[in-house]
Design a protein around this motif. Structure first.
Motif, PDB file in Angstrom:
ATOM      1  N   THR A  56      36.282  45.934  53.358  1.00 28.29           N
ATOM      2  CA  THR A  56      36.229  45.032  52.207  1.00 28.29           C
ATOM      3  C   THR A  56      35.070  45.429  51.300  1.00 28.29           C
ATOM      4  OG1 THR A  56      34.841  43.444  53.412  1.00 28.29           O
ATOM      5  CG2 THR A  56      37.242  43.097  53.456  1.00 28.29           C
ATOM      6  N   TYR A  57      35.184  44.999  50.041  1.00 30.57           N
ATOM      7  CA  TYR A  57      34.189  45.330  49.020  1.00 30.57           C
ATOM      8  C   TYR A  57      33.850  44.042  48.273  1.00 30.57           C
ATOM      9  CZ  TYR A  57      36.032  49.912  50.110  1.00 30.57           C
ATOM     10  OH  TYR A  57      36.444  51.039  50.794  1.00 30.57           O
ATOM     11  N   THR A  58      32.609  43.629  48.362  1.00 28.35           N
ATOM     12  CA  THR A  58      32.173  42.403  47.701  1.00 28.35           C
ATOM     13  C   THR A  58      31.530  42.751  46.368  1.00 28.35           C
ATOM     14  OG1 THR A  58      31.816  41.296  49.819  1.00 28.35           O
ATOM     15  CG2 THR A  58      30.763  40.321  47.883  1.00 28.35           C
ATOM     16  N   ILE A  59      32.027  42.122  45.307  1.00 30.37           N
ATOM     17  CA  ILE A  59      31.513  42.388  43.972  1.00 30.37           C
ATOM     18  C   ILE A  59      31.088  41.079  43.318  1.00 30.37           C
ATOM     19  CG2 ILE A  59      32.938  44.451  43.675  1.00 30.37           C
ATOM     20  CD1 ILE A  59      34.828  42.806  41.918  1.00 30.37           C
ATOM     21  N   THR A  60      30.124  41.191  42.401  1.00 30.30           N
ATOM     22  CA  THR A  60      29.731  40.046  41.583  1.00 30.30           C
ATOM     23  C   THR A  60      29.854  40.442  40.123  1.00 30.30           C
ATOM     24  OG1 THR A  60      27.390  40.676  41.615  1.00 30.30           O
ATOM     25  CG2 THR A  60      28.140  39.166  43.345  1.00 30.30           C
ATOM     26  N   TYR A  61      30.233  39.474  39.301  1.00 30.22           N
ATOM     27  CA  TYR A  61      30.377  39.708  37.864  1.00 30.22           C
ATOM     28  C   TYR A  61      30.402  38.352  37.176  1.00 30.22           C
ATOM     29  CZ  TYR A  61      35.200  38.624  39.170  1.00 30.22           C
ATOM     30  OH  TYR A  61      36.317  38.009  39.675  1.00 30.22           O
ATOM     31  N   ALA A  62      29.733  38.263  36.026  1.00 29.27           N
ATOM     32  CA  ALA A  62      29.593  36.988  35.325  1.00 29.27           C
ATOM     33  C   ALA A  62      29.087  35.953  36.340  1.00 29.27           C
ATOM     34  CB  ALA A  62      30.911  36.583  34.688  1.00 29.27           C
ATOM     35  N   ASP A  63      29.833  34.885  36.532  1.00 28.32           N
ATOM     36  CA  ASP A  63      29.418  33.870  37.515  1.00 28.32           C
ATOM     37  C   ASP A  63      30.306  33.893  38.752  1.00 28.32           C
ATOM     38  OD1 ASP A  63      27.374  32.865  35.859  1.00 28.32           O
ATOM     39  OD2 ASP A  63      28.829  31.657  34.738  1.00 28.32           O
ATOM     40  N   HIS A  64      30.892  35.049  39.022  1.00 33.95           N
ATOM     41  CA  HIS A  64      31.864  35.143  40.117  1.00 33.95           C
ATOM     42  C   HIS A  64      31.366  36.071  41.223  1.00 33.95           C
ATOM     43  CE1 HIS A  64      34.962  33.231  37.588  1.00 33.95           C
ATOM     44  NE2 HIS A  64      34.472  33.985  36.616  1.00 33.95           N
ATOM     45  N   GLU A  65      31.807  35.762  42.427  1.00 28.98           N
ATOM     46  CA  GLU A  65      31.666  36.676  43.565  1.00 28.98           C
ATOM     47  C   GLU A  65      33.047  36.795  44.200  1.00 28.98           C
ATOM     48  OE1 GLU A  65      28.293  37.132  46.687  1.00 28.98           O
ATOM     49  OE2 GLU A  65      29.806  35.843  47.642  1.00 28.98           O
ATOM     50  N   LEU A  66      33.456  38.024  44.469  1.00 29.71           N
ATOM     51  CA  LEU A  66      34.812  38.258  44.975  1.00 29.71           C
ATOM     52  C   LEU A  66      34.772  39.345  46.032  1.00 29.71           C
ATOM     53  CD1 LEU A  66      37.879  37.664  44.632  1.00 29.71           C
ATOM     54  CD2 LEU A  66      37.908  39.441  42.876  1.00 29.71           C
ATOM     55  N   THR A  67      35.424  39.096  47.167  1.00 27.52           N
ATOM     56  CA  THR A  67      35.546  40.096  48.222  1.00 27.52           C
ATOM     57  C   THR A  67      36.961  40.650  48.195  1.00 27.52           C
ATOM     58  OG1 THR A  67      33.868  39.039  49.603  1.00 27.52           O
ATOM     59  CG2 THR A  67      35.389  40.544  50.690  1.00 27.52           C
ATOM     60  N   LEU A  68      37.050  41.948  47.961  1.00 27.88           N
ATOM     61  CA  LEU A  68      38.342  42.602  47.807  1.00 27.88           C
ATOM     62  C   LEU A  68      38.715  43.393  49.048  1.00 27.88           C
ATOM     63  CD1 LEU A  68      37.749  44.008  44.221  1.00 27.88           C
ATOM     64  CD2 LEU A  68      39.220  42.073  44.815  1.00 27.88           C
ATOM     65  N   PRO A  69      39.947  43.263  49.533  1.00 29.54           N
ATOM     66  CA  PRO A  69      40.415  44.102  50.644  1.00 29.54           C
ATOM     67  C   PRO A  69      40.688  45.517  50.145  1.00 29.54           C
ATOM     68  CG  PRO A  69      42.196  42.734  49.860  1.00 29.54           C
ATOM     69  CD  PRO A  69      40.979  42.305  49.097  1.00 29.54           C
ATOM     70  N   GLU A  70      40.841  46.445  51.089  1.00 30.56           N
ATOM     71  CA  GLU A  70      40.991  47.849  50.738  1.00 30.56           C
ATOM     72  C   GLU A  70      42.215  48.121  49.881  1.00 30.56           C
ATOM     73  OE1 GLU A  70      40.260  51.950  53.139  1.00 30.56           O
ATOM     74  OE2 GLU A  70      41.887  50.695  53.901  1.00 30.56           O
ATOM     75  N   ASN A  71      43.326  47.400  50.139  1.00 35.53           N
ATOM     76  CA  ASN A  71      44.545  47.681  49.376  1.00 35.53           C
ATOM     77  C   ASN A  71      44.382  47.369  47.894  1.00 35.53           C
ATOM     78  OD1 ASN A  71      44.584  44.829  50.050  1.00 35.53           O
ATOM     79  ND2 ASN A  71      46.680  44.790  49.300  1.00 35.53           N
ATOM     80  N   ILE A  72      43.549  46.387  47.565  1.00 36.42           N
ATOM     81  CA  ILE A  72      43.270  46.087  46.154  1.00 36.42           C
ATOM     82  C   ILE A  72      42.209  47.033  45.612  1.00 36.42           C
ATOM     83  CG2 ILE A  72      42.299  44.362  44.576  1.00 36.42           C
ATOM     84  CD1 ILE A  72      43.713  42.225  46.168  1.00 36.42           C
ATOM     85  N   ALA A  73      41.197  47.325  46.419  1.00 36.31           N
ATOM     86  CA  ALA A  73      40.150  48.259  45.988  1.00 36.31           C
ATOM     87  C   ALA A  73      40.717  49.640  45.684  1.00 36.31           C
ATOM     88  CB  ALA A  73      39.071  48.365  47.059  1.00 36.31           C
ATOM     89  N   ALA A  74      41.842  49.982  46.312  1.00 41.09           N
ATOM     90  CA  ALA A  74      42.479  51.280  46.061  1.00 41.09           C
ATOM     91  C   ALA A  74      43.133  51.332  44.696  1.00 41.09           C
ATOM     92  CB  ALA A  74      43.515  51.565  47.145  1.00 41.09           C
ATOM     93  N   GLN A  75      43.359  50.169  44.080  1.00 43.91           N
ATOM     94  CA  GLN A  75      44.088  50.113  42.813  1.00 43.91           C
ATOM     95  C   GLN A  75      43.195  49.792  41.615  1.00 43.91           C
ATOM     96  OE1 GLN A  75      48.240  48.345  43.282  1.00 43.91           O
ATOM     97  NE2 GLN A  75      47.196  47.424  45.019  1.00 43.91           N
ATOM     98  N   LEU A  76      41.893  49.723  41.860  1.00 48.17           N
ATOM     99  CA  LEU A  76      40.912  49.525  40.796  1.00 48.17           C
ATOM    100  C   LEU A  76      40.088  50.795  40.658  1.00 48.17           C
ATOM    101  CD1 LEU A  76      39.547  45.941  41.607  1.00 48.17           C
ATOM    102  CD2 LEU A  76      41.343  46.564  39.999  1.00 48.17           C
ATOM    103  N   TYR A  77      40.023  51.339  39.465  1.00 44.57           N
ATOM    104  CA  TYR A  77      39.299  52.584  39.236  1.00 44.57           C
ATOM    105  C   TYR A  77      38.046  52.280  38.425  1.00 44.57           C
ATOM    106  CZ  TYR A  77      43.605  54.637  40.899  1.00 44.57           C
ATOM    107  OH  TYR A  77      44.693  54.960  41.668  1.00 44.57           O
ATOM    108  N   VAL A  78      36.915  52.785  38.885  1.00 50.81           N
ATOM    109  CA  VAL A  78      35.643  52.405  38.313  1.00 50.81           C
ATOM    110  C   VAL A  78      34.846  53.606  37.853  1.00 50.81           C
ATOM    111  CG1 VAL A  78      35.536  50.292  39.704  1.00 50.81           C
ATOM    112  CG2 VAL A  78      34.528  52.402  40.602  1.00 50.81           C
ATOM    113  N   GLU A  79      33.827  53.321  37.076  1.00 51.78           N
ATOM    114  CA  GLU A  79      32.895  54.329  36.598  1.00 51.78           C
ATOM    115  C   GLU A  79      31.486  53.770  36.778  1.00 51.78           C
ATOM    116  OE1 GLU A  79      32.604  57.004  32.585  1.00 51.78           O
ATOM    117  OE2 GLU A  79      32.658  54.829  32.300  1.00 51.78           O
ATOM    118  N   GLU A  80      30.557  54.603  37.202  1.00 54.18           N
ATOM    119  CA  GLU A  80      29.191  54.130  37.372  1.00 54.18           C
ATOM    120  C   GLU A  80      28.652  53.579  36.066  1.00 54.18           C
ATOM    121  OE1 GLU A  80      26.202  56.014  39.899  1.00 54.18           O
ATOM    122  OE2 GLU A  80      27.680  57.599  40.263  1.00 54.18           O
TER     123      GLU A  80
END
Length: 220
Positions: free
Chosen positions: A190-214
């Motif tokens: 799992t991958y826990t992220i924070t943004y704005a006023d949110h905290e969200l823990t994402l499972p691997e199957n969703i993390a595989a479908q989000l592409y990010v840049e540093e």
């Protein structure tokens, strides 16, 4: 080429982005069709030289198949831009419409559409739109699930799947959102992220479908 065959080519391309070896079982699962149906189509595509097969990689698109896939993505993504910018479709509505239209419009139509839209580089989901005759190379190709260290990132591309987009919308996570990865749990995957006023823990199957840049650390 039939729409069904085009869908198989895109399916093989998409699986190849996340798998070292492609087999019939993966294709059947992604296409949601029977094993015999996959076997029949695979035989046709092998005979036509659109794909090849070896023991190490399984199926792979050939130099004949790759340009066809690039043009399919070009059509699909240009249509998505048109649907959003001119017909005011919501982001989670455009994929299915584009799936239908990409199999029906002509090459001349797509060329004129590209010109009218001023040759956009990205679709509404952040996918790269290849230029005419060029091979598709995603500019944003780092999935969240391959990130190894916590830090700051920007969501640059989202796989255009309705259920995924609906899930992210409910959590107000959108394209272009800057997030901080605060925890990577290798055991739970799992991958826990924070943004704005949110905290969200994402499972691997969703993390595989989000592409990010540093991204740079936000200034306080």
């Amino acid at each position: 080429m039939t729409p069904n065959k085009e869908d198989y080519l895109k399916c093989i391309y998409e699986i190849s982005q996340d798998s070292q070896k492609i087999n019939n079982k993966q294709i059947a699962a992604k296409m949601q069709v029977s094993a015999p149906a996959v076997s029949e189509m695979i035989k046709k595509m092998l005979a036509e030289g659109l794909i090849d097969k070896n023991k190490r990689h399984g199926y792979r698109l050939t130099e004949k198949g790759l340009p066809l896939v690039s043009e399919l993505y070009r059509k699909h993504r240009l249509i998505e831009v048109f649907l959003v910018d001119y017909l005011h479709y919501a982001i989670d509505e455009i994929h299915q419409e584009a799936e239908v239209l990409e199999h029906t419009v002509s090459a001349a139509f797509v060329d004129r559409l590209d010109k009218m839209l001023h040759y956009p580089r990205f679709c509404p989901h952040g996918g790269t739109i290849p230029k005419k005759g060029e091979q598709l190379k995603e500019i944003y190709h780092l999935p969240l699930k391959q990130v190894k260290q916590p830090g700051f990132y920007c969501v640059r591309r989202i796989h255009d799947d309705f259920l995924l987009l609906d899930y992210l919308a409910k959590h107000q996570l959108v394209l272009g959102q800057k997030v901080e990865i605060t925890q990577i749990d290798d055991y739970a995957k799992t991958y826990t992220i924070t943004y704005a006023d949110h905290e969200l823990t994402l499972p691997e199957n969703i993390a595989a479908q989000l592409y990010v840049e540093e991204a740079a650390r936000p200034q306080k």
